[in-house]
Design an enzyme around this catalytic site. Structure first.
Site, PDB file in Angstrom:
ATOM      1  N   GLU A 221      -5.444   4.029   5.667  1.00  7.69           N
ATOM      2  CA  GLU A 221      -4.986   3.897   4.282  1.00  7.69           C
ATOM      3  C   GLU A 221      -5.300   5.132   3.445  1.00  7.69           C
ATOM      4  OE1 GLU A 221      -5.673   0.793   0.589  1.00  7.69           O
ATOM      5  OE2 GLU A 221      -5.615   0.031   2.642  1.00  7.69           O
TER       6      GLU A 221
ATOM      7  N   ARG B 245       0.821  -1.215   0.000  1.00 12.85           N
ATOM      8  CA  ARG B 245       0.000   0.000   0.000  1.00 12.85           C
ATOM      9  C   ARG B 245       0.856   1.268   0.000  1.00 12.85           C
ATOM     10  NH1 ARG B 245      -2.188  -3.740  -1.035  1.00 12.85           N
ATOM     11  NH2 ARG B 245      -4.181  -4.600  -0.342  1.00 12.85           N
TER      12      ARG B 245
ATOM     13  N   SER C  25     -11.103  -0.314   2.324  1.00 13.06           N
ATOM     14  CA  SER C  25     -10.436  -0.718   3.563  1.00 13.06           C
ATOM     15  C   SER C  25      -9.779   0.510   4.186  1.00 13.06           C
ATOM     16  CB  SER C  25      -9.392  -1.795   3.270  1.00 13.06           C
ATOM     17  OG  SER C  25     -10.011  -2.948   2.743  1.00 13.06           O
TER      18      SER C  25
END
Length: 333
Positions: free
Chosen positions: A327, A158, A226
């Site tokens: 995130e 990520r 998410s």
């Protein structure tokens, strides 16, 4: 006049209004617009599909540059060149229709193609780093419009060196796929390989069951996907957490010799945050389908989302000693 607030530009549907919204439909237009604003010292935010942004409420002193160049081109037998503003799921659908494998597990992920290398988008055991060969960037530091190899982006879980830095704007990407009838091994099916179209439908169905495919009629999908990354912790801490919960089968995956990746969703649930927390009537709630998604139930503000995120962070840290990292990119806080 159409709504130009970030509530209309993001999948969380929260956020105030930029000072100005500029829609760019070509790569050259994106580069020229960003160059002009940078030269004038104008604060700006480059926006794609808006699926990875949490933007503060109220008027914001910045210009939103909307990346709206679109197009998919098969430049050889198995390489796709994709304009940054193209809806990502359209890229996956095109690849599958062409008999090209490698990104079918990324079906249903919201947002634009240009955002995929920025945070190295991934799901179900694969990530964009597996297929990305190079990226066309407008370099805001040098003013150059140039192609950069994927390995120059320092892609990791990520992460890329484009994330949070604002050093460059993605204009196009190239993907090296594989001409095949079968999907890559599907981790959630024990490594089974399915025909490409069947694999895509399986992934979409799996994501829909978790509220992870955008649907205007379903507030469980009004999210940034998410919300927290899966934490990487020392193996000794993973042992402590599993022993504390006293439940066999805690999701844990080896990362190197002494660290393991844990499931953020599992930690959230076992820290006392059930699906739908904090309950009916709250403007911002955990999804009723998946605890890793923070959702807008229709009237949430950015402040409501942030309060919920901090509540969950604090609870997981108190219970397990693990600090969850958001995130999405936070703007204006």
């Amino acid at each position: 006049m159409p709504d130009s607030s970030f509530a209309s530009l993001t999948t969380l549907r929260v956020g105030g209004a930029p000072a100005e919204l500029i829609r760019c439909t070509t790569a050259a237009d994106i580069a020229a617009t960003v160059a002009r604003l940078d030269a004038a010292g104008t604060p700006l935010l480059v926006v794609g599909g808006g699926s990875n942004l949490v933007v503060a409420d109220g008027a914001l002193d910045l210009t939103a540059v909307l990346v709206a160049n679109e197009g998919i081109e098969l430049i050889d037998d198995s390489t796709l060149r994709v304009a940054a503003g193209t809806t990502w799921d359209e890229v996956v659908a095109y690849a599958v229709a062409q008999g090209l494998g490698g990104i079918e597990t990324l079906s249903g992920i919201p947002g634009s193609a240009g955002a995929t290398p920025v945070q190295n988008v991934g799901a179900y055991g694969s990530e964009i780093a597996d297929v990305l060969t190079r990226v066309r960037l407008y370099n805001r530091e040098t003013g150059a419009d140039e192609w950069a190899p994927a390995d120059s982006l320092e892609l990791a879980y990520r992460y890329s060196n484009l994330k949070f830095t604002n050093r460059a704007v993605v204009l196009e990407i190239e993907l090296a796929l594989e001409r095949t009838e079968l999907s890559i091994p599907l981790r959630h099916l024990g490594g089974e390989r399915l025909p490409l179209a069947e694999a895509r439908e399986n992934i979409l169905a799996t994501r829909r069951a978790k509220g992870m495919v955008l649907d205007d009629a379903d507030c469980d999908t009004w999210s940034a996907g998410s919300f927290f990354t899966n934490p990487v912790v020392p193996s000794a801490l993973a042992d402590e957490i599993e022993a504390k919960v006293g439940e066999a089968g805690m999701p844990r995956y080896a990362v190197g010799g002494t660290e393991e990746k844990l499931s953020a969703a599992w930690l959230i649930e076992h820290a006392g945050f059930p699906r739908g927390y904090p309950g009916e009537g709250a403007p911002a709630r955990l999804s009723t389908k998946h605890t890793l998604a923070l959702t807008n139930r229709g009237s949430a503000t950015a402040a409501d989302i942030v309060d919920l995120a901090r509540d969950v962070q604090a609870g997981v840290e108190e219970q397990f000693g693990v600090r969850l990292v958001p995130e999405p990119v936070w703007i204006g806080f």
